[in-house]
Design a protein around this motif. Structure first.
Motif, PDB file in Angstrom:
ATOM      1  N   VAL A 170       3.009  -5.108  -4.596  1.00  0.00           N
ATOM      2  CA  VAL A 170       4.165  -4.939  -4.693  1.00  0.00           C
ATOM      3  C   VAL A 170       4.982  -4.355  -3.434  1.00  0.00           C
ATOM      4  N   GLU A 172       6.147  -6.545  -0.641  1.00  0.00           N
ATOM      5  CA  GLU A 172       7.734  -7.177  -0.495  1.00  0.00           C
ATOM      6  C   GLU A 172       8.535  -6.414   0.287  1.00  0.00           C
ATOM      7  N   PRO A 177       6.240  -5.625   4.537  1.00  0.00           N
ATOM      8  CA  PRO A 177       5.266  -6.808   4.935  1.00  0.00           C
ATOM      9  C   PRO A 177       4.478  -6.773   6.023  1.00  0.00           C
ATOM     10  N   ALA A 236       8.732  -5.697  -8.006  1.00  0.00           N
ATOM     11  CA  ALA A 236       8.290  -6.912  -7.731  1.00  0.00           C
ATOM     12  C   ALA A 236       9.471  -7.992  -8.030  1.00  0.00           C
ATOM     13  N   SER A 237       9.687  -8.820  -7.127  1.00  0.00           N
ATOM     14  CA  SER A 237      10.924  -9.806  -7.101  1.00  0.00           C
ATOM     15  C   SER A 237      10.901 -10.622  -8.250  1.00  0.00           C
TER      16      SER A 237
END
Length: 146
Positions: free
Chosen positions: A20, A23, A26, A83-84
């Protein structure tokens, strides 16, 4: 939702939280994450994970208690990410509430964080969560941290 403060050495730091966190960050590798956490933990760095009803990590926060002359005592949020796939479902709000509790228990005067200027969706979220924009953050790069 279940929110857990993860202690150093907890395998969920890499298996659950790191995917997570990637995101938002990166550039992290598992090895770099371990190194940063080992060094940062000595400076107060802690990590908190939010889990959904199915036991999946859906949110992560890196934070620390800081004592300085500007705010005297604050909880500083290094990282906050949902989380997206589950954004705008209350995960970020729950993490902020959890961190707010830590800050109040520690007698902090502030809960604060920095946010990249390009993260306008995050800024709308922080403003809804009653954060104020109170400063500019300046950076002078010296080396590539990677």
């Amino acid at each position: 939702m279940k929110i857990i403060d993860l202690e150093p050495g907890d395998p969920r730091l890499e298996s659950d939280l790191l995917p997570v966190l990637l995101e938002l960050r990166p550039h992290l590798t598992p090895a770099l994450f371990r190194e940063v956490y080992e060094r940062g933990h000595a400076q107060g760095l802690r990590f908190t994970a939010a889990y959904d009803e199915d036991g999946r990590c859906v949110g992560a926060a890196g934070w620390r208690l800081v004592h300085n002359t500007s705010s005297i005592s604050k909880l500083y949020v290094d990282d906050l990410v949902t989380a997206s796939a589950v954004r705008s479902t209350g995960v970020g709000h729950a993490l902020i509430a959890h961190l707010d509790g830590h800050a109040r228990t520690a007698g902090c005067h502030e809960l604060n964080l920095d946010s990249g200027t390009q993260r306008t969706d995050a800024h709308r979220f922080y403003l809804r969560e009653r954060f104020d924009i109170v400063a500019f953050h300046f950076v002078r790069p010296l080396t590539d941290p990677r």
